[in-house]
Design a protein around this motif. Structure first.
Motif, PDB file in Angstrom:
ATOM      1  N   ASP A  96     -13.517  -7.928 -50.565  1.00  0.00           N
ATOM      2  CA  ASP A  96     -12.782  -9.191 -50.416  1.00  0.00           C
ATOM      3  C   ASP A  96     -13.715 -10.386 -50.531  1.00  0.00           C
ATOM      4  O   ASP A  96     -13.354 -11.431 -51.104  1.00  0.00           O
ATOM      5  N   ALA A  97     -14.929 -10.232 -50.003  1.00  0.00           N
ATOM      6  CA  ALA A  97     -15.881 -11.340 -50.076  1.00  0.00           C
ATOM      7  C   ALA A  97     -16.327 -11.581 -51.506  1.00  0.00           C
ATOM      8  O   ALA A  97     -16.544 -12.729 -51.923  1.00  0.00           O
ATOM      9  N   VAL A  98     -16.470 -10.486 -52.289  1.00  0.00           N
ATOM     10  CA  VAL A  98     -16.875 -10.648 -53.687  1.00  0.00           C
ATOM     11  C   VAL A  98     -15.773 -11.324 -54.491  1.00  0.00           C
ATOM     12  O   VAL A  98     -16.032 -12.166 -55.358  1.00  0.00           O
ATOM     13  N   GLU A  99     -14.524 -10.980 -54.200  1.00  0.00           N
ATOM     14  CA  GLU A  99     -13.411 -11.588 -54.928  1.00  0.00           C
ATOM     15  C   GLU A  99     -13.283 -13.075 -54.634  1.00  0.00           C
ATOM     16  O   GLU A  99     -12.772 -13.839 -55.462  1.00  0.00           O
ATOM     17  N   GLY A 100     -13.764 -13.512 -53.484  1.00  0.00           N
ATOM     18  CA  GLY A 100     -13.649 -14.929 -53.136  1.00  0.00           C
ATOM     19  C   GLY A 100     -14.808 -15.777 -53.586  1.00  0.00           C
ATOM     20  O   GLY A 100     -14.853 -16.977 -53.265  1.00  0.00           O
ATOM     21  N   LEU A 101     -15.786 -15.196 -54.309  1.00  0.00           N
ATOM     22  CA  LEU A 101     -16.934 -15.971 -54.764  1.00  0.00           C
ATOM     23  C   LEU A 101     -16.556 -16.869 -55.935  1.00  0.00           C
ATOM     24  O   LEU A 101     -15.667 -16.549 -56.733  1.00  0.00           O
ATOM     25  N   THR A 102     -17.269 -17.981 -56.030  1.00  0.00           N
ATOM     26  CA  THR A 102     -17.062 -18.880 -57.164  1.00  0.00           C
ATOM     27  C   THR A 102     -17.776 -18.342 -58.391  1.00  0.00           C
ATOM     28  O   THR A 102     -18.502 -17.346 -58.338  1.00  0.00           O
ATOM     29  N   TRP A 103     -17.594 -19.050 -59.530  1.00  0.00           N
ATOM     30  CA  TRP A 103     -18.194 -18.591 -60.784  1.00  0.00           C
ATOM     31  C   TRP A 103     -19.711 -18.592 -60.699  1.00  0.00           C
ATOM     32  O   TRP A 103     -20.376 -17.640 -61.106  1.00  0.00           O
ATOM     33  N   LYS A 104     -20.304 -19.651 -60.153  1.00  0.00           N
ATOM     34  CA  LYS A 104     -21.759 -19.722 -60.023  1.00  0.00           C
ATOM     35  C   LYS A 104     -22.271 -18.663 -59.043  1.00  0.00           C
ATOM     36  O   LYS A 104     -23.326 -18.052 -59.253  1.00  0.00           O
ATOM     37  N   GLU A 105     -21.518 -18.455 -57.952  1.00  0.00           N
ATOM     38  CA  GLU A 105     -21.943 -17.439 -56.978  1.00  0.00           C
ATOM     39  C   GLU A 105     -21.871 -16.034 -57.584  1.00  0.00           C
ATOM     40  O   GLU A 105     -22.722 -15.178 -57.295  1.00  0.00           O
ATOM     41  N   LEU A 106     -20.866 -15.814 -58.438  1.00  0.00           N
ATOM     42  CA  LEU A 106     -20.772 -14.513 -59.102  1.00  0.00           C
ATOM     43  C   LEU A 106     -21.945 -14.287 -60.056  1.00  0.00           C
ATOM     44  O   LEU A 106     -22.467 -13.169 -60.180  1.00  0.00           O
ATOM     45  N   ILE A 107     -22.370 -15.368 -60.737  1.00  0.00           N
ATOM     46  CA  ILE A 107     -23.522 -15.236 -61.638  1.00  0.00           C
ATOM     47  C   ILE A 107     -24.779 -14.875 -60.847  1.00  0.00           C
ATOM     48  O   ILE A 107     -25.548 -13.984 -61.231  1.00  0.00           O
ATOM     49  N   GLU A 108     -24.995 -15.554 -59.720  1.00  0.00           N
ATOM     50  CA  GLU A 108     -26.159 -15.245 -58.894  1.00  0.00           C
ATOM     51  C   GLU A 108     -26.070 -13.822 -58.325  1.00  0.00           C
ATOM     52  O   GLU A 108     -27.066 -13.101 -58.237  1.00  0.00           O
ATOM     53  N   TYR A 109     -24.844 -13.445 -57.962  1.00  0.00           N
ATOM     54  CA  TYR A 109     -24.645 -12.092 -57.424  1.00  0.00           C
ATOM     55  C   TYR A 109     -24.936 -11.033 -58.494  1.00  0.00           C
ATOM     56  O   TYR A 109     -25.570 -10.001 -58.217  1.00  0.00           O
ATOM     57  N   ALA A 110     -24.512 -11.295 -59.728  1.00  0.00           N
ATOM     58  CA  ALA A 110     -24.757 -10.358 -60.823  1.00  0.00           C
ATOM     59  C   ALA A 110     -26.247 -10.273 -61.139  1.00  0.00           C
ATOM     60  O   ALA A 110     -26.784  -9.190 -61.419  1.00  0.00           O
ATOM     61  N   LYS A 111     -26.942 -11.428 -61.095  1.00  0.00           N
ATOM     62  CA  LYS A 111     -28.386 -11.404 -61.330  1.00  0.00           C
ATOM     63  C   LYS A 111     -29.104 -10.583 -60.258  1.00  0.00           C
ATOM     64  O   LYS A 111     -30.032  -9.818 -60.541  1.00  0.00           O
ATOM     65  N   GLY A 112     -28.674 -10.755 -59.010  1.00  0.00           N
ATOM     66  CA  GLY A 112     -29.294  -9.967 -57.944  1.00  0.00           C
ATOM     67  C   GLY A 112     -29.037  -8.474 -58.109  1.00  0.00           C
ATOM     68  O   GLY A 112     -29.929  -7.640 -57.886  1.00  0.00           O
ATOM     69  N   MET A 113     -27.796  -8.131 -58.514  1.00  0.00           N
ATOM     70  CA  MET A 113     -27.483  -6.721 -58.742  1.00  0.00           C
ATOM     71  C   MET A 113     -28.308  -6.149 -59.897  1.00  0.00           C
ATOM     72  O   MET A 113     -28.786  -5.006 -59.841  1.00  0.00           O
TER      73      MET A 113
END
Length: 293
Positions: free
Chosen positions: A103-120
């Motif tokens: 649920d927390a991942v679904e609520g991330l913004t576009w920029k936060e998703l990019i940072e999250y993908a880079k970390g992954m």
């Protein structure tokens, strides 16, 4: 290892030029060197192909060529020591990403998703390095075990050759480890004693062989006598049965019939002292029981 045990390496397999990687330049048609295509996945090789490649690699080294060659292993050849490796000092992946709920991942913004993908992606790269390092350690340990197993096999072959080595008839003269002249009286006396001892052993061996031959002939003679006794007894029993049948037909009572003929005891040979080199077994036991009806 199973393929290696069932198919020992040949002279062609231990040749260092049998299996080589493809060079940068094309090989000439007249070259007898077998070229291995680098584009083929080694995981697709058959066990026999892997065995031949391992054999060729060991044959090309100075410390491992004796493991696949015909030479026997000696005490100079040491078994390879185990290679003990610990985990490398690599950056571990960030396992906190696994604790993030969906649920927390679904609520991330576009920029936060990019940072999250880079970390992954960075964590996956670190995990890949960890897995490759672990696989390398396991592969190195397996290679060490294979080489140690080959060394043990060579040691077993050397021990078997030593255990099955025929005893030589040559005598080692007890000269206290010192050098002597061949014309010295002490050396001549020792050689004569060794020769007399060898002649006595040969004479005793021939005597025992003669005794065994005599015992064998006597045993065969007794066996023939025993067969004759059994044959005569069977004939006597048949005649006794015919006589009893005739007497019963004439009205004679059963209690008045003649007794059944007894069989003689089995003849036995006189016992003789057994020696260490006797190859004959013990004599047959006596058959003391008489045949019944």
């Amino acid at each position: 290892m199973a393929a290696f045990h069932h198919h020992p390496p040949t002279a062609f397999d231990v040749d260092a030029d049998t299996h080589t990687a493809a060079a940068g330049s094309a090989t000439t048609p007249t070259s007898l060197r077998r070229v291995r295509d680098p584009n083929i996945d080694p995981q697709l090789y058959t066990p026999s192909k892997r065995m031949r490649m391992m054999t060729s690699a060991l044959a090309s080294t100075s410390s491992g060529s004796f493991l696949v060659g015909p030479a026997q292993v000696t005490s100079v050849s040491r078994i390879p020591a185990p290679v003990l490796e610990g985990p490398p000092s690599l950056a571990p992946p960030n396992w906190d990403h696994l604790a993030v709920p969906d649920d927390a991942v679904e609520g991330l913004t576009w920029k936060e998703l990019i940072e999250y993908a880079k970390g992954m992606k960075n964590d996956l790269r670190n995990s890949q390095q960890q897995i490759r390092a672990r696989d390398g350690i396991i592969e190195s340990a397996h290679a060490t075990i294979v080489v140690q197993n080959l060394h043990v096999e060579k040691q077993s072959q050397a021990l078997h050759a030593k255990e099955t080595k025929k005893k030589t008839k040559r005598e080692k003269l007890p000269m206290a480890g010192r050098g002597h002249h061949l014309t010295a009286q002490e050396f001549i006396d020792a050689a004569e004693r060794a020769e007399r001892q060898r002649e006595e052993e040969e004479a005793a061996k021939a005597k025992r062989a003669g005794e065994r031959e005599v015992a064998k002939e006597a045993k065969e003679k007794l066996q023939k006598e025993w067969e004759k006794i059994k044959e005569d007894h069977e004939k006597a029993v048949d005649a006794w049965k015919e006589e009893c049948d005739q007497l019963l037909a004439d009205g004679v009572l059963k209690r008045n019939l003649p007794k059944k003929p007894a069989r003689a005891r089995k003849p036995t040979a006189p016992k003789r002292p057994t020696t260490q080199d006797d190859s004959d077994g013990s004599d047959d036991e006596n058959d003391d029981e008489n045949a019944d009806d």
